[in-house]
Scaffold this motif. Structure first.
Motif, PDB file in Angstrom:
ATOM      1  N   ALA A  96     -39.964 -45.059  13.184  1.00 16.33           N
ATOM      2  CA  ALA A  96     -40.893 -46.195  13.184  1.00 16.33           C
ATOM      3  C   ALA A  96     -40.600 -47.141  12.020  1.00 16.33           C
ATOM      4  O   ALA A  96     -40.652 -48.368  12.162  1.00 16.33           O
ATOM      5  N   MET A  97     -40.277 -46.576  10.882  1.00 20.37           N
ATOM      6  CA  MET A  97     -39.968 -47.380   9.697  1.00 20.37           C
ATOM      7  C   MET A  97     -38.736 -48.241   9.939  1.00 20.37           C
ATOM      8  O   MET A  97     -38.713 -49.442   9.605  1.00 20.37           O
ATOM      9  N   ILE A  98     -37.714 -47.650  10.544  1.00 21.28           N
ATOM     10  CA  ILE A  98     -36.486 -48.397  10.816  1.00 21.28           C
ATOM     11  C   ILE A  98     -36.753 -49.516  11.819  1.00 21.28           C
ATOM     12  O   ILE A  98     -36.326 -50.664  11.624  1.00 21.28           O
ATOM     13  N   VAL A  99     -37.453 -49.195  12.900  1.00 17.56           N
ATOM     14  CA  VAL A  99     -37.723 -50.183  13.945  1.00 17.56           C
ATOM     15  C   VAL A  99     -38.575 -51.330  13.399  1.00 17.56           C
ATOM     16  O   VAL A  99     -38.333 -52.505  13.709  1.00 17.56           O
ATOM     17  N   THR A 100     -39.556 -51.017  12.568  1.00 16.23           N
ATOM     18  CA  THR A 100     -40.409 -52.062  11.989  1.00 16.23           C
ATOM     19  C   THR A 100     -39.587 -53.033  11.155  1.00 16.23           C
ATOM     20  O   THR A 100     -39.729 -54.261  11.268  1.00 16.23           O
ATOM     21  N   ASN A 101     -38.716 -52.501  10.316  1.00 10.76           N
ATOM     22  CA  ASN A 101     -37.874 -53.362   9.483  1.00 10.76           C
ATOM     23  C   ASN A 101     -36.847 -54.120  10.315  1.00 10.76           C
ATOM     24  O   ASN A 101     -36.543 -55.285  10.026  1.00 10.76           O
ATOM     25  N   MET A 102     -36.341 -53.485  11.363  1.00  9.40           N
ATOM     26  CA  MET A 102     -35.382 -54.155  12.228  1.00  9.40           C
ATOM     27  C   MET A 102     -36.031 -55.320  12.964  1.00  9.40           C
ATOM     28  O   MET A 102     -35.454 -56.414  13.063  1.00  9.40           O
ATOM     29  N   ASP A 103     -37.217 -55.086  13.476  1.00 11.09           N
ATOM     30  CA  ASP A 103     -37.932 -56.155  14.172  1.00 11.09           C
ATOM     31  C   ASP A 103     -38.249 -57.315  13.228  1.00 11.09           C
ATOM     32  O   ASP A 103     -38.177 -58.486  13.621  1.00 11.09           O
ATOM     33  N   SER A 128     -27.404 -53.245  28.334  1.00 10.08           N
ATOM     34  CA  SER A 128     -27.940 -52.034  27.717  1.00 10.08           C
ATOM     35  C   SER A 128     -27.297 -50.794  28.314  1.00 10.08           C
ATOM     36  O   SER A 128     -26.914 -49.863  27.607  1.00 10.08           O
ATOM     37  N   SER A 129     -27.141 -50.787  29.631  1.00  3.97           N
ATOM     38  CA  SER A 129     -26.508 -49.655  30.308  1.00  3.97           C
ATOM     39  C   SER A 129     -25.049 -49.524  29.890  1.00  3.97           C
ATOM     40  O   SER A 129     -24.533 -48.416  29.691  1.00  3.97           O
ATOM     41  N   LEU A 130     -24.377 -50.671  29.726  1.00  7.45           N
ATOM     42  CA  LEU A 130     -22.976 -50.678  29.299  1.00  7.45           C
ATOM     43  C   LEU A 130     -22.827 -49.998  27.947  1.00  7.45           C
ATOM     44  O   LEU A 130     -21.981 -49.116  27.763  1.00  7.45           O
ATOM     45  N   PHE A 131     -23.673 -50.388  26.984  1.00 13.05           N
ATOM     46  CA  PHE A 131     -23.598 -49.803  25.653  1.00 13.05           C
ATOM     47  C   PHE A 131     -23.956 -48.322  25.672  1.00 13.05           C
ATOM     48  O   PHE A 131     -23.339 -47.514  24.969  1.00 13.05           O
ATOM     49  N   LEU A 132     -24.963 -47.948  26.472  1.00 11.10           N
ATOM     50  CA  LEU A 132     -25.369 -46.547  26.545  1.00 11.10           C
ATOM     51  C   LEU A 132     -24.232 -45.671  27.054  1.00 11.10           C
ATOM     52  O   LEU A 132     -23.962 -44.595  26.513  1.00 11.10           O
ATOM     53  N   GLN A 133     -23.575 -46.120  28.106  1.00  7.39           N
ATOM     54  CA  GLN A 133     -22.481 -45.339  28.685  1.00  7.39           C
ATOM     55  C   GLN A 133     -21.324 -45.203  27.703  1.00  7.39           C
ATOM     56  O   GLN A 133     -20.760 -44.117  27.524  1.00  7.39           O
ATOM     57  N   ARG A 134     -20.958 -46.294  27.073  1.00  5.84           N
ATOM     58  CA  ARG A 134     -19.831 -46.258  26.146  1.00  5.84           C
ATOM     59  C   ARG A 134     -20.175 -45.444  24.906  1.00  5.84           C
ATOM     60  O   ARG A 134     -19.337 -44.693  24.390  1.00  5.84           O
ATOM     61  N   ASP A 170     -28.581 -48.473  17.569  1.00  3.82           N
ATOM     62  CA  ASP A 170     -28.646 -47.391  18.560  1.00  3.82           C
ATOM     63  C   ASP A 170     -27.356 -46.575  18.571  1.00  3.82           C
ATOM     64  O   ASP A 170     -27.382 -45.354  18.720  1.00  3.82           O
ATOM     65  N   VAL A 171     -26.211 -47.255  18.416  1.00  6.95           N
ATOM     66  CA  VAL A 171     -24.941 -46.531  18.356  1.00  6.95           C
ATOM     67  C   VAL A 171     -24.886 -45.675  17.090  1.00  6.95           C
ATOM     68  O   VAL A 171     -24.460 -44.510  17.123  1.00  6.95           O
ATOM     69  N   SER A 201     -29.600 -46.325   7.716  1.00  6.64           N
ATOM     70  CA  SER A 201     -30.833 -45.597   8.023  1.00  6.64           C
ATOM     71  C   SER A 201     -30.803 -45.049   9.439  1.00  6.64           C
ATOM     72  O   SER A 201     -31.289 -43.933   9.696  1.00  6.64           O
ATOM     73  N   SER A 202     -30.237 -45.816  10.356  1.00  3.88           N
ATOM     74  CA  SER A 202     -30.146 -45.353  11.741  1.00  3.88           C
ATOM     75  C   SER A 202     -29.217 -44.141  11.842  1.00  3.88           C
ATOM     76  O   SER A 202     -29.491 -43.199  12.602  1.00  3.88           O
ATOM     77  N   ALA A 203     -28.130 -44.152  11.092  1.00  2.94           N
ATOM     78  CA  ALA A 203     -27.226 -43.000  11.078  1.00  2.94           C
ATOM     79  C   ALA A 203     -27.927 -41.775  10.497  1.00  2.94           C
ATOM     80  O   ALA A 203     -27.808 -40.666  11.029  1.00  2.94           O
ATOM     81  N   TRP A 204     -28.665 -41.967   9.399  1.00  6.02           N
ATOM     82  CA  TRP A 204     -29.397 -40.844   8.798  1.00  6.02           C
ATOM     83  C   TRP A 204     -30.476 -40.319   9.745  1.00  6.02           C
ATOM     84  O   TRP A 204     -30.693 -39.105   9.834  1.00  6.02           O
ATOM     85  N   ALA A 205     -31.129 -41.222  10.443  1.00 10.86           N
ATOM     86  CA  ALA A 205     -32.130 -40.793  11.421  1.00 10.86           C
ATOM     87  C   ALA A 205     -31.480 -39.966  12.526  1.00 10.86           C
ATOM     88  O   ALA A 205     -32.077 -39.008  13.030  1.00 10.86           O
TER      89      ALA A 205
END
Length: 408
Positions: free
Chosen positions: A307-314, A24-30, A85-86, A259-263
């Motif tokens: 919340a809508m995106i996370v719910t559908n992703m989960d 997770s830290s690797l992706f966050l930094q990059r 997340d990216v 949706s994540s990009a629009w968010a």
């Protein structure tokens, strides 16, 4: 060829919680490094309508274009959560960079989830990981208005080679891509809905520009039209039919990543509104301006969107390799309508943010300008037109029961 859950679900060996935190830290930094490059050129990309080269080069440098490729093929084995997340982070920096990344990862997902067992597809995955190839999308054709479940052009078959001529009215960043993924009718005799998916590199096709891209927003995606001509070995074609790939992978990944990009765009607008109101309140001795109510509305709308995106992703992750669950009416309706709801809510969020800033948000020449964010996010309801989606899904939804309780 079917989805292989045990082979793909956990492609990085799990050595405990520390490994997950390290990844997770690797992706966050990059991601932060790539987002910084994207933000630095965002205004210029928008103004000139040019490809965000610095951002995509940074994504290559930090190996994010191949992040989804399984470890065994040289990638990081990133999950849909990692990828989303990216997309969100890039959306906050540069909408065009975010959408390019989202479309690329959607095409890579088709390879990862449906390409195993094919020597060519596995080789292409290795190339994406090692060379950081950028894969474009060619789904819109002729006058089909974005109806990607019907193709006019058909694959021609000649022994172990195939050919295709396609009026590709939109190939986003097509001139900059190292390859593309496209759909077509299986053969001349096939129905429009009997489709196959092809994964190609530039050695397999030529493109000739037919349309320009002078648009209100998302200008850096360079989604021009091309005449596409393909001549290549037949192993470039997925053995699995497109209808399965579309329902199990293409739609979920596209709608979650878009949706994540629009968010992310919406979040950037909310952040500017917050900075404007803080400055205004300091200048007025702590008194909030009347438009502050729109900032509250923007914050609430952004919270609902996330919340809508996370719910559908989960929900997708919970059944990621369960073909029956992914094909169910409830899941298909939910993931399809996510595109509609997220696109509308993103526009609403940005509009509230602009109204919170008033003239400072409306201007194009100030630190609180939200003009670029509004123009970019207005593409969301148009990209695969929401009215088309709602019309197509109406009949299917008539077959679904109305829940009898809140938890049903």
């Amino acid at each position: 060829m079917t989805l292989q859950g045990t082979a793909l679900r956990n492609p990085i060996p799990d050595d405990g919680e520390s490994l997950l935190l390290d990844r997770s830290s690797l992706f966050l930094q990059r991601t932060a490094a790539v987002a910084a490059q994207a933000a630095a050129e965002a205004d210029e990309v928008d103004r000139d309508g040019r490809f965000p080269k610095a951002a995509i080069d940074a994504a290559r440098e930090h190996k994010l274009l191949g992040m989804q490729i399984p470890v065994e093929f040289g990638g990081f084995g990133a999950s849909i959560h990692d990828i989303a997340d990216v997309c969100y982070a890039l959306g906050r920096a540069c909408a065009s960079s975010a959408m390019i990344f989202a479309m690329h990862q959607t095409k890579v997902a088709c390879l990862v989830r449906h390409g195993r067992g094919s020597g060519y597809m596995e080789s292409l995955m290795r190339r994406i990981a090692s060379e950081q190839l950028l894969m474009a999308s060619s789904t819109t054709e002729g006058q089909n208005g974005g109806n990607i479940r019907a193709s006019a052009a058909a694959v021609g078959h000649d022994g172990n080679r195939i050919s295709l001529k396609r009026d590709a009215t939109v190939i986003s960043y097509g001139a900059e891509a190292d390859g593309l993924v496209t759909i077509a009718r299986r053969a001349d005799s096939a129905a429009a809905s009997d489709q196959v998916l092809l994964a190609l590199t530039t050695d397999d096709y030529t493109i000739s520009r037919t349309l320009g891209w002078e648009t209100l927003g998302m200008r850096g995606t360079c989604s021009t039209g091309f005449a596409l001509e393909v001549s290549c070995p037949s192993d470039r074609m997925f053995t699995e039919s497109y209808d399965r790939i579309h329902g199990q992978t293409m739609t979920p990944f596209a709608h979650l990543c878009w949706s994540s990009a629009w968010a992310g765009i919406a979040a950037a607008a909310v952040e500017r509104a917050q900075r404007f109101l803080r400055k205004a309140a300091r200048g007025a001795g702590g008194q909030m301006p009347p438009a502050a109510a729109h900032y509250t509305a923007a914050k609430m709308a952004l919270a609902r969107l996330r919340a809508m995106i996370v719910t559908n992703m989960d929900a997708f992750v919970a059944h990621e390799y369960d073909e029956r669950a992914l094909s169910s009416l409830d899941f298909q309706s939910s993931i399809t309508l996510l595109k509609v709801q997220a696109s509308e809510l993103a526009v609403e969020t940005v509009m509230h943010a602009m109204r919170a800033c008033g003239l400072s948000g409306y201007r194009n020449d100030g630190e609180f300008s939200i003009g670029r964010h509004l123009r970019d996010v207005l593409s969301a309801p148009i990209m695969i037109n929401n009215d088309r989606i709602l019309t197509n899904i109406a009949t299917a939804n008539l077959m679904s029961t109305v829940p009898a309780s809140l938890h049903e």
